[in-house]
Scaffold this motif. Sequence first.
Motif, PDB file in Angstrom:
ATOM      1  N   CYS A  94      69.689 182.946   9.313  1.00  0.00           N
ATOM      2  CA  CYS A  94      71.035 182.833   9.862  1.00  0.00           C
ATOM      3  C   CYS A  94      71.552 181.399   9.732  1.00  0.00           C
ATOM      4  O   CYS A  94      70.780 180.444   9.810  1.00  0.00           O
ATOM      5  N   LYS A  95      72.841 181.287   9.567  1.00  0.00           N
ATOM      6  CA  LYS A  95      73.500 179.990   9.529  1.00  0.00           C
ATOM      7  C   LYS A  95      74.764 180.055  10.385  1.00  0.00           C
ATOM      8  O   LYS A  95      75.612 180.925  10.197  1.00  0.00           O
ATOM      9  N   ASP A  96      74.872 179.129  11.315  1.00  0.00           N
ATOM     10  CA  ASP A  96      76.054 179.065  12.176  1.00  0.00           C
ATOM     11  C   ASP A  96      77.233 178.508  11.381  1.00  0.00           C
ATOM     12  O   ASP A  96      77.212 177.367  10.943  1.00  0.00           O
ATOM     13  N   PHE A  97      78.253 179.342  11.189  1.00  0.00           N
ATOM     14  CA  PHE A  97      79.474 178.926  10.509  1.00  0.00           C
ATOM     15  C   PHE A  97      80.676 179.106  11.441  1.00  0.00           C
ATOM     16  O   PHE A  97      81.800 179.310  10.981  1.00  0.00           O
ATOM     17  N   SER A  98      80.459 179.011  12.729  1.00  0.00           N
ATOM     18  CA  SER A  98      81.543 179.218  13.675  1.00  0.00           C
ATOM     19  C   SER A  98      82.644 178.179  13.532  1.00  0.00           C
ATOM     20  O   SER A  98      83.776 178.391  13.962  1.00  0.00           O
ATOM     21  N   TRP A  99      82.327 177.052  12.917  1.00  0.00           N
ATOM     22  CA  TRP A  99      83.274 175.954  12.755  1.00  0.00           C
ATOM     23  C   TRP A  99      84.003 175.993  11.418  1.00  0.00           C
ATOM     24  O   TRP A  99      84.875 175.177  11.156  1.00  0.00           O
ATOM     25  N   ALA A 100      83.622 176.920  10.539  1.00  0.00           N
ATOM     26  CA  ALA A 100      84.196 176.958   9.188  1.00  0.00           C
ATOM     27  C   ALA A 100      85.515 177.727   9.154  1.00  0.00           C
ATOM     28  O   ALA A 100      85.738 178.660   9.933  1.00  0.00           O
ATOM     29  N   TYR A 101      86.391 177.345   8.227  1.00  0.00           N
ATOM     30  CA  TYR A 101      87.662 178.041   8.022  1.00  0.00           C
ATOM     31  C   TYR A 101      87.537 179.157   6.984  1.00  0.00           C
ATOM     32  O   TYR A 101      88.178 180.197   7.090  1.00  0.00           O
ATOM     33  N   ASN A 102      86.743 178.912   5.954  1.00  0.00           N
ATOM     34  CA  ASN A 102      86.665 179.881   4.860  1.00  0.00           C
ATOM     35  C   ASN A 102      85.397 179.676   4.046  1.00  0.00           C
ATOM     36  O   ASN A 102      84.723 178.648   4.152  1.00  0.00           O
ATOM     37  N   PHE A 103      85.100 180.688   3.221  1.00  0.00           N
ATOM     38  CA  PHE A 103      84.048 180.610   2.214  1.00  0.00           C
ATOM     39  C   PHE A 103      84.719 180.576   0.843  1.00  0.00           C
ATOM     40  O   PHE A 103      85.863 181.010   0.689  1.00  0.00           O
ATOM     41  N   SER A 104      83.995 180.075  -0.141  1.00  0.00           N
ATOM     42  CA  SER A 104      84.520 180.077  -1.509  1.00  0.00           C
ATOM     43  C   SER A 104      84.696 181.513  -1.990  1.00  0.00           C
ATOM     44  O   SER A 104      84.041 182.440  -1.503  1.00  0.00           O
ATOM     45  N   ASN A 105      85.591 181.696  -2.957  1.00  0.00           N
ATOM     46  CA  ASN A 105      85.854 183.031  -3.483  1.00  0.00           C
ATOM     47  C   ASN A 105      84.694 183.563  -4.311  1.00  0.00           C
ATOM     48  O   ASN A 105      84.604 184.764  -4.559  1.00  0.00           O
ATOM     49  N   GLU A 106      83.843 182.660  -4.767  1.00  0.00           N
ATOM     50  CA  GLU A 106      82.688 183.074  -5.546  1.00  0.00           C
ATOM     51  C   GLU A 106      81.419 182.460  -4.963  1.00  0.00           C
ATOM     52  O   GLU A 106      81.461 181.461  -4.239  1.00  0.00           O
ATOM     53  N   ALA A 107      80.303 183.091  -5.261  1.00  0.00           N
ATOM     54  CA  ALA A 107      78.997 182.542  -4.935  1.00  0.00           C
ATOM     55  C   ALA A 107      78.222 182.458  -6.248  1.00  0.00           C
ATOM     56  O   ALA A 107      78.489 183.220  -7.178  1.00  0.00           O
ATOM     57  N   ARG A 108      77.293 181.525  -6.319  1.00  0.00           N
ATOM     58  CA  ARG A 108      76.484 181.388  -7.528  1.00  0.00           C
ATOM     59  C   ARG A 108      75.026 181.693  -7.206  1.00  0.00           C
ATOM     60  O   ARG A 108      74.500 181.231  -6.199  1.00  0.00           O
ATOM     61  N   SER A 109      74.419 182.487  -8.091  1.00  0.00           N
ATOM     62  CA  SER A 109      73.025 182.878  -7.897  1.00  0.00           C
ATOM     63  C   SER A 109      72.164 182.318  -9.015  1.00  0.00           C
ATOM     64  O   SER A 109      72.609 182.159 -10.150  1.00  0.00           O
ATOM     65  N   PHE A 110      70.917 182.010  -8.661  1.00  0.00           N
ATOM     66  CA  PHE A 110      69.949 181.499  -9.612  1.00  0.00           C
ATOM     67  C   PHE A 110      68.634 182.260  -9.431  1.00  0.00           C
ATOM     68  O   PHE A 110      68.359 182.784  -8.352  1.00  0.00           O
ATOM     69  N   LEU A 111      67.835 182.289 -10.490  1.00  0.00           N
ATOM     70  CA  LEU A 111      66.512 182.920 -10.431  1.00  0.00           C
ATOM     71  C   LEU A 111      66.605 184.369  -9.947  1.00  0.00           C
ATOM     72  O   LEU A 111      65.906 184.778  -9.016  1.00  0.00           O
ATOM     73  N   ASP A 112      67.466 185.128 -10.603  1.00  0.00           N
ATOM     74  CA  ASP A 112      67.627 186.557 -10.305  1.00  0.00           C
ATOM     75  C   ASP A 112      67.955 186.827  -8.838  1.00  0.00           C
ATOM     76  O   ASP A 112      67.480 187.809  -8.251  1.00  0.00           O
ATOM     77  N   GLY A 113      68.756 185.960  -8.261  1.00  0.00           N
ATOM     78  CA  GLY A 113      69.207 186.179  -6.899  1.00  0.00           C
ATOM     79  C   GLY A 113      68.331 185.575  -5.826  1.00  0.00           C
ATOM     80  O   GLY A 113      68.631 185.690  -4.636  1.00  0.00           O
ATOM     81  N   ARG A 114      67.261 184.898  -6.223  1.00  0.00           N
ATOM     82  CA  ARG A 114      66.434 184.246  -5.201  1.00  0.00           C
ATOM     83  C   ARG A 114      67.199 183.108  -4.538  1.00  0.00           C
ATOM     84  O   ARG A 114      67.171 182.946  -3.315  1.00  0.00           O
ATOM     85  N   LEU A 115      67.909 182.318  -5.337  1.00  0.00           N
ATOM     86  CA  LEU A 115      68.712 181.221  -4.815  1.00  0.00           C
ATOM     87  C   LEU A 115      70.182 181.620  -4.849  1.00  0.00           C
ATOM     88  O   LEU A 115      70.672 182.117  -5.870  1.00  0.00           O
ATOM     89  N   VAL A 116      70.879 181.390  -3.749  1.00  0.00           N
ATOM     90  CA  VAL A 116      72.303 181.724  -3.666  1.00  0.00           C
ATOM     91  C   VAL A 116      73.048 180.533  -3.070  1.00  0.00           C
ATOM     92  O   VAL A 116      72.674 180.021  -2.006  1.00  0.00           O
ATOM     93  N   ALA A 117      74.093 180.090  -3.761  1.00  0.00           N
ATOM     94  CA  ALA A 117      74.919 178.978  -3.283  1.00  0.00           C
ATOM     95  C   ALA A 117      76.292 179.496  -2.887  1.00  0.00           C
ATOM     96  O   ALA A 117      76.908 180.271  -3.621  1.00  0.00           O
ATOM     97  N   LEU A 118      76.760 179.047  -1.722  1.00  0.00           N
ATOM     98  CA  LEU A 118      78.049 179.509  -1.192  1.00  0.00           C
ATOM     99  C   LEU A 118      78.836 178.310  -0.679  1.00  0.00           C
ATOM    100  O   LEU A 118      78.351 177.546   0.159  1.00  0.00           O
ATOM    101  N   GLY A 119      80.046 178.144  -1.193  1.00  0.00           N
ATOM    102  CA  GLY A 119      80.902 177.054  -0.746  1.00  0.00           C
ATOM    103  C   GLY A 119      81.586 177.385   0.569  1.00  0.00           C
ATOM    104  O   GLY A 119      81.817 178.558   0.886  1.00  0.00           O
ATOM    105  N   TRP A 120      81.935 176.352   1.328  1.00  0.00           N
ATOM    106  CA  TRP A 120      82.618 176.546   2.607  1.00  0.00           C
ATOM    107  C   TRP A 120      83.650 175.439   2.809  1.00  0.00           C
ATOM    108  O   TRP A 120      83.558 174.360   2.226  1.00  0.00           O
TER     109      TRP A 120
END
Length: 255
Positions: A94-120
């Motif tokens: 879990c990650k607390d994002f209660s302070w965030a306004y938005n997430f990026s429209n895209e996410a990037r995955s690496f190593l067949d989905g093991r690593l996932v990057a999400l902008g905020w």
Amino acid sequence: MTGKQVIGALAAMALLGACSGASRETDEADAASVAASAPAAPDPSTCPPPEYAYDAEEFGPRTDPLVVPASIATIAATDNTNLAVTTLTGGQMCKDFSWAYNFSNEARSFLDGRLVALGWGAYEAFGTMLFDRAGKGTQVEVGEWPALSPSQMRIAALQLSQSGYGGLEGFAIWQITPSGLSEIHRLPDDHRMWEQFPTYQDFHIDRWQGEGCLLIYAFADDDLAAVDFDRARAKRSPFHASERAGWQIVPGACA
């Protein structure tokens, strides 16, 4: 039909019934096994409550709900407070994002989905969170999209801005191990990048060159001014960081 033929027919029918029953039991067992092995859906309602409540008076009202990009909707979910991301072992982080306004429209995955990057994005702040779904799960702030090395054994992040509003505001490299991420370098918080290169801004990773050097670029103030600060047209000045030199960022290309 003789007595022996009747007995034989009855035996064949009994055997067929037994096989059919065994087949049903096998099918039911297979279905149960598939259901048991199916990854659990992310459930942010089970995440711990945020440490601090969102202060609408200080940061303004949140008018839009957080939306997870469709590309990761099967492994990540939000309740507008927490983001839950499933691990490869069937757990959840879990990650607390209660302070965030938005997430990026895209996410990037690496190593067949093991690593996932999400902008905020948040009030006078921005960044990118990298989730490693191996083991119990690891999460690190990387500032912007990270760069995976050619061997896929290392991942690096560089995000430096003069505003200081970025989530990383630094330079870090992690070794990718079977169980998670192990940090092997980080630019100290008291770095003197702007004193070293006072006429440059916006340092970014271009790409890896082998496993031991990163090609980096930045923009010179004069080059930005020449194109009305349009970074898409501005000349990029080359920098690099090599392992043999302690990953220090210096002008020029990799040797």
